[in-house]
Scaffold this active site. Structure first.
Site, PDB file in Angstrom:
ATOM      1  N   GLU A 195     -11.952  14.024  -4.413  1.00 22.13           N
ATOM      2  CA  GLU A 195     -11.083  14.803  -5.297  1.00 22.13           C
ATOM      3  C   GLU A 195     -10.435  13.951  -6.393  1.00 22.13           C
ATOM      4  O   GLU A 195     -10.538  14.251  -7.569  1.00 22.13           O
ATOM      5  CB  GLU A 195      -9.994  15.489  -4.455  1.00 22.13           C
ATOM      6  CG  GLU A 195      -9.012  16.263  -5.295  1.00 22.13           C
ATOM      7  CD  GLU A 195      -8.316  17.394  -4.562  1.00 22.13           C
ATOM      8  OE1 GLU A 195      -8.886  17.941  -3.594  1.00 22.13           O
ATOM      9  OE2 GLU A 195      -7.199  17.746  -4.989  1.00 22.13           O
ATOM     10  N   TYR A 202      -9.162   8.198   1.302  1.00 21.61           N
ATOM     11  CA  TYR A 202      -8.001   7.874   0.455  1.00 21.61           C
ATOM     12  C   TYR A 202      -7.437   9.060  -0.322  1.00 21.61           C
ATOM     13  O   TYR A 202      -6.363   8.984  -0.890  1.00 21.61           O
ATOM     14  CB  TYR A 202      -8.404   6.819  -0.592  1.00 21.61           C
ATOM     15  CG  TYR A 202      -9.063   5.619   0.001  1.00 21.61           C
ATOM     16  CD1 TYR A 202      -8.302   4.660   0.673  1.00 21.61           C
ATOM     17  CD2 TYR A 202     -10.433   5.431  -0.082  1.00 21.61           C
ATOM     18  CE1 TYR A 202      -8.903   3.544   1.233  1.00 21.61           C
ATOM     19  CE2 TYR A 202     -11.036   4.313   0.471  1.00 21.61           C
ATOM     20  CZ  TYR A 202     -10.274   3.375   1.130  1.00 21.61           C
ATOM     21  OH  TYR A 202     -10.862   2.282   1.684  1.00 21.61           O
ATOM     22  N   ARG A 235     -16.294  10.383  -6.219  1.00 19.36           N
ATOM     23  CA  ARG A 235     -16.452  11.251  -5.049  1.00 19.36           C
ATOM     24  C   ARG A 235     -15.164  12.035  -4.794  1.00 19.36           C
ATOM     25  O   ARG A 235     -14.139  11.812  -5.452  1.00 19.36           O
ATOM     26  CB  ARG A 235     -16.814  10.405  -3.834  1.00 19.36           C
ATOM     27  CG  ARG A 235     -15.652   9.618  -3.269  1.00 19.36           C
ATOM     28  CD  ARG A 235     -16.081   8.761  -2.095  1.00 19.36           C
ATOM     29  NE  ARG A 235     -14.941   8.370  -1.288  1.00 19.36           N
ATOM     30  CZ  ARG A 235     -14.972   7.459  -0.330  1.00 19.36           C
ATOM     31  NH1 ARG A 235     -16.113   6.829  -0.049  1.00 19.36           N
ATOM     32  NH2 ARG A 235     -13.894   7.164   0.368  1.00 19.36           N
ATOM     33  N   ASP A 289      -6.317  12.171   0.193  1.00 22.66           N
ATOM     34  CA  ASP A 289      -5.095  12.926   0.514  1.00 22.66           C
ATOM     35  C   ASP A 289      -3.873  12.157  -0.001  1.00 22.66           C
ATOM     36  O   ASP A 289      -3.022  12.700  -0.693  1.00 22.66           O
ATOM     37  CB  ASP A 289      -4.968  13.116   2.039  1.00 22.66           C
ATOM     38  CG  ASP A 289      -6.252  13.637   2.647  1.00 22.66           C
ATOM     39  OD1 ASP A 289      -6.549  14.812   2.463  1.00 22.66           O
ATOM     40  OD2 ASP A 289      -6.976  12.837   3.283  1.00 22.66           O
TER      41      ASP A 289
HETATM   42  O1  TRH Z   1     -11.348   8.790  -0.538  1.00 24.62           O
HETATM   43  P1  TRH Z   1     -11.944  10.093  -0.845  1.00 24.62           P
HETATM   44  O2  TRH Z   1     -13.239  10.367  -0.227  1.00 24.62           O
HETATM   45  O3  TRH Z   1     -10.921  11.218  -0.436  1.00 24.62           O
HETATM   46  C1  TRH Z   1     -11.336  12.481   0.027  1.00 24.62           C
HETATM   47  C2  TRH Z   1     -11.140  13.588  -0.900  1.00 24.62           C
HETATM   48  O4  TRH Z   1      -9.809  13.694  -1.300  1.00 24.62           O
HETATM   49  C3  TRH Z   1     -11.584  14.870  -0.253  1.00 24.62           C
HETATM   50  O5  TRH Z   1     -11.426  15.953  -1.118  1.00 24.62           O
HETATM   51  C4  TRH Z   1     -10.767  15.071   0.966  1.00 24.62           C
HETATM   52  O6  TRH Z   1     -11.187  16.201   1.608  1.00 24.62           O
HETATM   53  C5  TRH Z   1     -10.935  13.872   1.828  1.00 24.62           C
HETATM   54  O7  TRH Z   1     -10.564  12.705   1.147  1.00 24.62           O
HETATM   55  C6  TRH Z   1     -10.107  13.994   3.043  1.00 24.62           C
HETATM   56  O8  TRH Z   1     -12.139  10.236  -2.437  1.00 24.62           O
HETATM   57  P2  TRH Z   1     -11.070  10.445  -3.603  1.00 24.62           P
HETATM   58  O9  TRH Z   1     -10.438  11.804  -3.510  1.00 24.62           O
HETATM   59  O10 TRH Z   1     -11.748  10.119  -4.815  1.00 24.62           O
HETATM   60  O11 TRH Z   1      -9.944   9.383  -3.347  1.00 24.62           O
HETATM   61  C7  TRH Z   1     -10.159   8.013  -3.583  1.00 24.62           C
HETATM   62  C8  TRH Z   1      -8.869   7.378  -4.043  1.00 24.62           C
HETATM   63  O12 TRH Z   1      -9.013   5.967  -4.036  1.00 24.62           O
HETATM   64  C9  TRH Z   1      -8.499   7.762  -5.468  1.00 24.62           C
HETATM   65  O13 TRH Z   1      -7.085   7.912  -5.564  1.00 24.62           O
HETATM   66  C10 TRH Z   1      -8.950   6.572  -6.289  1.00 24.62           C
HETATM   67  C11 TRH Z   1      -8.680   5.457  -5.334  1.00 24.62           C
HETATM   68  N1  TRH Z   1      -9.425   4.216  -5.527  1.00 24.62           N
HETATM   69  C12 TRH Z   1      -8.719   3.065  -5.819  1.00 24.62           C
HETATM   70  O14 TRH Z   1      -7.487   3.107  -5.968  1.00 24.62           O
HETATM   71  N2  TRH Z   1      -9.403   1.890  -5.947  1.00 24.62           N
HETATM   72  C13 TRH Z   1     -10.746   1.799  -5.812  1.00 24.62           C
HETATM   73  O15 TRH Z   1     -11.303   0.698  -5.942  1.00 24.62           O
HETATM   74  C14 TRH Z   1     -11.462   3.009  -5.531  1.00 24.62           C
HETATM   75  C15 TRH Z   1     -12.965   2.967  -5.399  1.00 24.62           C
HETATM   76  C16 TRH Z   1     -10.776   4.193  -5.395  1.00 24.62           C
END
Ligand code: TRH
Length: 383
Positions: A278, A18, A276, A20
């Site tokens: 970014e 999610y 986790r 990106d």
């Molecule tokens: O989903 P991710 O693992 O995204 C990752 C990172 O961006 C990483 O750096 C990149 O290389 C890779 O993708 C491709 O973790 P991240 O960055 O925390 O993104 C999660 C998103 O989801 C964040 O915007 C918060 C959102 N979210 C919700 O909206 N609701 C939820 O219930 C949860 C758990 C998260």
């Protein structure tokens, strides 16, 4: 508001998960809402935005979401683009390539648009040296891309932070009734007063089982909330297939994936957040509560450098014993080693880590946010 560069096109391709889209969406919304820009967000996978913003219809080619013009990045973008269609500012997120016909049209447009490559976040020192550097396009000579690096220092692009975010957080954290309503809506119940409230979000491979066992032996009640995903799978397996239930000191709830703004409230409402990647990593910092970061693992093991660089910045000035406990726990979590033995000392230090988390958030918030720095860079530095 508005500035000389009014029209922005932000391109984003989902690598996985999610983050990106999470970052590209936040940037688009800040530029539109807070800087008066006309923003198109061009995404290859609208289903991801629909998870974060449920009012998004993944089937539609074009739609408006919260002031942002959201477009599906499909084959149509490989057709010729008239120069007049090109925006004043073009942002590629995370090295996704702007479609070739669009780049050609950029080269034909007068004046040429500003062209930004928004990079991933890292606390490493080299980021300061690479931030804002130009990179002339190898084939379209008049075009130059500039790297824009998010970061934790004044010599980087900063962090995304919506206007008024910390005021909203403070109001929520001071409002017991709002928190009670939040918990009731999310879990149908209310955490006991003495509960340690924890949210859990991480990658496959994290030592969920040993964390759950450690929490089950906790001295007081633990209130655990886990949005849908791999962590929720591990928790429901631990609950023998149930979506919610009690085991030892733990009362656990697997809940649907929250929309992005409600997820902020979950982070604000908890005493400890496992995050986790970014974007959730940054949001946990704005929540001003202790957190544990599962860094996005990469094959070349570069994530260990990223983790070390952030830990060094985050624990600077922290009580040394607490810093060692925090680093030890985060490293075990990322090494995917059992954490049951490290948990009691880590948990015992949480209360004294909390003021540090507040101080860290306040220090970061003293600097301009990423969208403001980017708009300023485009309007004033690149001119
Ligand atoms: O989903 P991710 O693992 O995204 C990752 C990172 O961006 C990483 O750096 C990149 O290389 C890779 O993708 C491709 O973790 P991240 O960055 O925390 O993104 C999660 C998103 O989801 C964040 O915007 C918060 C959102 N979210 C919700 O909206 N609701 C939820 O219930 C949860 C758990 C998260």
């Amino acid at each position: 508001m508005g500035g000389p560069h009014e029209r922005w096109d932000i391109f984003c391709r989902v690598v996985d998960n999610y983050g990106d889209v999470g970052v590209a969406w936040r940037l688009a919304r800040c530029l539109a809402r807070e800087h008066g820009k006309r923003v198109r967000l061009i995404l290859d996978d609208l289903t991801v935005l629909a998870r974060l913003r449920p009012e998004t219809d993944p089937a539609r080619e074009a739609q408006r979401v919260d002031g942002v013009d959201v477009r599906r990045w499909d084959e149509g973008w490989n057709d010729a683009v008239p120069a007049g269609e090109v925006a004043d500012v073009v942002v590629e997120t995370f090295g996704c390539d702007t479609p070739e016909p669009y780049v050609r049209a950029m080269a034909e447009r007068a004046p040429h648009p500003r062209w930004i490559n928004l990079e991933y976040l890292s606390a490493e020192e080299w980021v300061e040296g690479s931030h804002a550097l130009p990179s002339p396009h190898p084939r379209y000579a008049p075009l130059t891309r500039h790297f824009f690096f998010p970061g934790f220092t004044a010599r980087t692009g900063g962090l995304l932070r919506e206007r008024g975010l910390l005021e909203r957080r403070d109001a929520f954290q001071a409002d017991r009734a709002a928190q009670a309503a939040f918990w009731r809506a999310l879990t149908g119940a209310q955490p006991p007063d003495a509960a340690l409230k924890v949210s859990l979000f991480g990658y496959a491979g994290a030592p969920y089982g040993s964390l759950l066992e450690a929490m089950a032996h906790h001295a007081g009640p633990v209130w655990l909330v886990v949005p849908e995903g791999v962590a929720a799978g591990a928790v429901s397996a631990w609950l023998q297939g149930k979506a919610r239930g009690e085991r030892g000191a733990v009362e656990a709830f697997t809940v649907p994936f929250l929309d992005q703004d409600s997820y902020d409230e979950l982070l604000w409402a908890c005493d400890l957040n496992f995050v986790r990647g970014e974007d959730s990593f940054v949001r946990a910092q704005w929540a001003a509560r202790p957190f544990v970061w599962h860094v996005y693992p990469t094959d070349d093991a570069a994530h260990w450098v990223k983790l070390g660089a952030f830990l060094a910045r985050y624990t600077a000035g922290m009580d040394r014993a607490h810093a060692a406990r925090l680093a030890g726990f985060w490293e075990a979590w990322n090494r995917e080693e059992p954490v049951a033995r490290a948990w009691p000392a880590f948990e015992a230090a949480l209360a004294s880590m909390a003021p540090h988390a507040e101080d860290w958030a306040a220090r970061l918030a003293a600097r301009p946010d990423l969208a403001t720095r980017l708009a300023d860079f485009v309007d004033n530095v690149l001119n």
